[in-house]
Structures are given as C-alpha cells and as structure tokens.
Design an enzyme around this catalytic site. Structure first.
Site, short mmCIF file in Angstrom:
data_model
loop_
_atom_site.label_atom_id
_atom_site.label_comp_id
_atom_site.label_asym_id
_atom_site.label_seq_id
_atom_site.Cartn_x
_atom_site.Cartn_y
_atom_site.Cartn_z
CB SER A 171 -9.18 29.56 37.38
OG SER A 171 -10.09 29.81 36.34
CE LYS A 189 -12.49 26.91 36.30
NZ LYS A 189 -12.16 28.30 36.02
CB SER A 211 -8.66 26.74 33.89
OG SER A 211 -9.05 27.49 35.01
#
Length: 474
Positions: free
Chosen positions: A162, A165, A220
């Site tokens: 993640s 991101k 997340s």
C-alpha cells in the site's frame, strides 16, 4: 453503531482474516486485525491472550476464535505444525533473494550498487548493523535537499504493497475538490482482491472526497481507492495515469498494475521511487493533512431516522498512532505503510527534529517481528538525525523530468551527458539551492503526542498554502 465510537469488529474493515491463521497469497494485511470481544486479542497484554498458553495461545493470537482454540486444544490437534501456523517454522526455508548485480543509477552510481551504501566520516555515528536493519531495501534522505545519507539496495524492484497509494494520491488527489460528493455504485467496488483492507464503504451511500481520502490514508482502504478510481474514469485509466506520473517523477523502477498496491504479477517499485512519491505528494497541503491525521470519524450507515452515524478510524501508520508495543515517533508527520504476502511490510515516513526533516523508506524486513518495519524505520531516523551533516551523501533524490531532464543529472538510464559530474555538482550545491521545505508547526495530537509537520516544497516546484497550528483530526 453509535456516533463517535471506535469500530472494534474487523468484519467491515478486513475481510477474510478471522477464519484463517495466515493470509492467503495476494491478500492485504495493511489493517491490523481487531477482534470483537468474543475473539482473541492481538495484544499480548489482553486477558484473552494471557489466559491461553502454548500452542493454544499462539493459535488465538493468529486469529482463531477462543471457542475454536479450546476445541482444537482439547483434541490435541494444535500440536501439529499445520494448525499451529507459524509456531513451527520449516527449517528448510528458502534463502532470501539477492538484489540484482546491476540496478538503476538514477540519483548516483552508488545507489545502483548492491548492499549498504554509506560514507562515514570521523565523528559520525555508526550505522546500525544487519542484525538491526534486516530490510531487503531501505533509504534515508534529507527531505529538504534530497541528499541520500545512506541506503541499501535503493533501486531493487520489489512489491510495494500500500505504499504505492502515495503515487495514487499524488496522481488523483488534485483532481477533485474535497467537498465533492459521490454515491457509491456496486460497480465502483468491483475488482478488489480477496482479503483487501477496507475502511467500510457501503454501496448506494454518499461520501465526500474528503471522507474517501481519509479512508485511503488512515485505513489503507482499497474500497476508497476503487471508488476514487471509478470517479477518475476507472481502474485502467487510473493505472495509466499513475504510470505516466511515475515516469514524470523519474521513478523508473516502478511498474503499476493496480492502483491500490495489491499484489499483482509485475507490480514493483523501489525504496528510492517510494521516497520520490512521498516527496512529491508532500507538496500538496491536502496530502500532508491526510497522511498526518492520527484519527478521524468516518460516515457509517443510515439510521431509521435517515441520519448517518459515524465510527472512529485510526491511522495504521504505527509511528504516527502508536501500538501496544511501539510508541509514536517524535516529530513524525506521515507518510504511508503497507503489507502484503509478496511485499512483506513496507513503510515510508517523514519526520522532523529541530530544523532537520528526513524521509525514510523500509521494504520487507527479514525479521518478521510485530511492527518490525516501523522499528527499523525509527532506527534509521534516529541515525539520520544524528548523522546529518556528519556523513557524505551517497546520492540524491532527483526532481521530476521537468527539472532534471536536460540538465545531465539523470536520464531514463540514470545518466545523461556528463551524468556523474552533474550529479555530484547537484549534491554539492543542494544545500544552497534546494533547502526550501519549511516546517509549518509541531503540535500535540489527541491520541498521543504526535509531531505534526507540514512542508513547503523544492523552490522549483509551486509552494503550497502555509497553514500553521494544524492538529490531527479526531
């Protein structure tokens, strides 16, 4: 659920976890599992954990409900390696992979050389050894100048989880005003991988862009990522835009397959590139707000009266929000954490001490202890703050193509005309030309003492609005 409460059950936040002790291949483990009162706690100080011992205790901590643990324990099945999960490691585990002999040299030749790169000088603190820093790849750099203080396999292409991101946010966040509303359609949530980390978005309910970004950064949430991607023209279009943005930032180690960082064949990034994404994203004041928010209220379901309830969400960046076995790091201001089967644990953080601001990225520690990525990041930050000004840089974080292309400092292969000479010249002059990131305030958070820092940017990039005295959302 009543307004203002912290949601304890993992059902809406983290699907597919409670029924198995280990994540399946490709599943997310970004959001730590939180059990309801009827299930075992992950906190070893909790009564449920202390009430169980041996294999039963380990099974409880790995996600089996206590009633299941009790039944298995009474039948003796927990003695088998199969059901004991990680308690019985295979002594013939495969050796850890080795970094490529040749990697990208963007930012300097040493950053493309395998192994630890550091230029110690007399009086400089000693870098922690391999028993302490076990990550396959890491980098610590000065956020103002871009000087890399030390690195290990900085350009090794690894699964990012993640932390990708950050690139998603840097690409998509400027496109929609914070107060824009979007009603979630079933198609918006299609295509999420099994076991994805979720913030708890519900179909046919409306959310503001501000809500969605809180879901991305704090929990997340892949459901928030896919909703924003749908607003942005769909997953495929968003991936294309992210890849284009990575190229613009000179992040040549990165190949984007999914917008959320979920494990996918060919999806890779590097500690170097993740630091570039963080440094670029921190130009945006909204990005800084979201990544430094410790906790917030998120919209829930509609009640019988038609009003929306809210529930509390907390940032899964444990150097920001803390955990039972780790304290918030002094001066931390974000940025993003991640964890998947292929990536292991990944983390990029930014922190300030005095006038010094440092970026650190850690990818996949070999030591699989709880919160290990955060511990190693904290060790690197401690060393970096003590070593700044006392070690020679081993490279630099380059600017985007609009700055560095044509200067000779970088190219697609890591070198342009007079590349080595110009890279060193950039390093030598970085303190005078690039030190334009300014701290906007250090405040105390509500959940813990949190150093919250906002940054201006490289002088050659647009300066953000300066906002002083900002506190983490509650």
């Amino acid at each position: 659920m009543g307004s203002g409460s912290i949601r304890r059950s993992a059902g809406a936040l983290f699907r597919g976890v409670l029924s198995a002790p280990r994540a399946k291949a490709g599943t997310f483990t970004d959001v730590p599992t939180t059990f309801s009162a009827s299930t075992a706690s992950t906190d070893p100080t909790a009564p449920n954990a202390s009430a169980t011992t041996g294999n039963a205790g380990r099974a409880a901590r790995h996600g089996f409900p206590l009633r299941t643990v009790a039944a298995l324990a009474s039948s003796g099945l927990l003695a088998t390696p199969l059901l004991a999960g990680t308690a019985h490691a295979d002594p013939k585990e495969p050796k850890a992979p080795k970094p490529p002999a040749k990697m990208s040299q963007i930012g300097g030749d040493r950053l493309g050389t395998p192994g630890v790169q550091v230029a110690q000088t007399p009086g400089a603190p000693k870098l922690p050894g391999p028993d302490t820093l076990t990550a396959r790849s890491w980098i610590v750099s000065d956020a103002e100048s871009g000087k890399v203080l030390a690195a290990k396999n900085a350009h090794w292409q690894l699964a990012p989880a993640s932390t990708l991101k950050m690139l998603f946010a840097d690409t998509v966040l400027p496109k929609f005003p914070k107060d824009q509303k979007h009603t979630v359609r079933p198609a918006d949530l299609a295509g999420m991988g099994a076991g994805s980390s979720l913030v708890g978005i519900r179909e046919n309910l409306s959310y503001s862009v501000h809500d969605l970004w809180l879901g991305v950064f704090l929990r997340s949430g892949n459901d928030a990522v896919h909703t924003l991607s749908a607003m942005n023209g769909g997953t495929k279009a968003t991936v294309t835009q992210m890849q284009r943005r990575a190229k613009e930032l000179n992040a040549r180690d990165t190949h984007v397959v999914t917008p959320d960082g979920y494990d996918a064949p060919g999806q890779v990034s590097s500690a170097y590139d993740l630091s570039l994404f963080a440094r670029s994203g921190l130009q945006n004041p909204d990005f800084r707000e979201y990544c430094s928010t410790a906790s917030a209220q998120f919209p829930g379901d509609k009640g019988k009266d038609g009003k929306r309830a809210t529930f509390g969400i907390q940032n899964t960046n444990r150097l920001l929000s803390g955990d039972y076995d780790i304290k918030p790091y002094p001066g931390i201001a974000g940025v993003k954490n991640g964890s998947t089967t292929n990536a292991g644990s990944t983390f990029t953080g930014v922190a300030q001490r005095g006038e010094r601001k440092l970026l650190v990225t850690v990818m996949n520690p070999e030591k699989k202890e709880h919160n290990e990525a955060y511990r190693e990041a904290a060790k690197l930050l401690d060393w970096g703050f003590a070593a700044a000004g006392k070690v020679e840089p081993v490279g630099r974080l380059v600017g985007p193509l609009s700055e560095d292309d044509g200067s000779g400092a970088v190219s697609a292969k890591g070198k342009g005309k007079n590349g080595d000479r110009n890279t060193q010249a950039a390093l030598d002059g970085a303190g005078d030309k690039s030190g334009a990131w300014t701290a906007l305030g250090l405040t105390t958070g509500a959940l813990a003492l949190l150093g919250v820092v906002a940054f201006a940017v490289h002088r050659r990039w647009p300066l953000p609005e300066l906002v002083r005295g900002r506190r983490p959302r509650k």
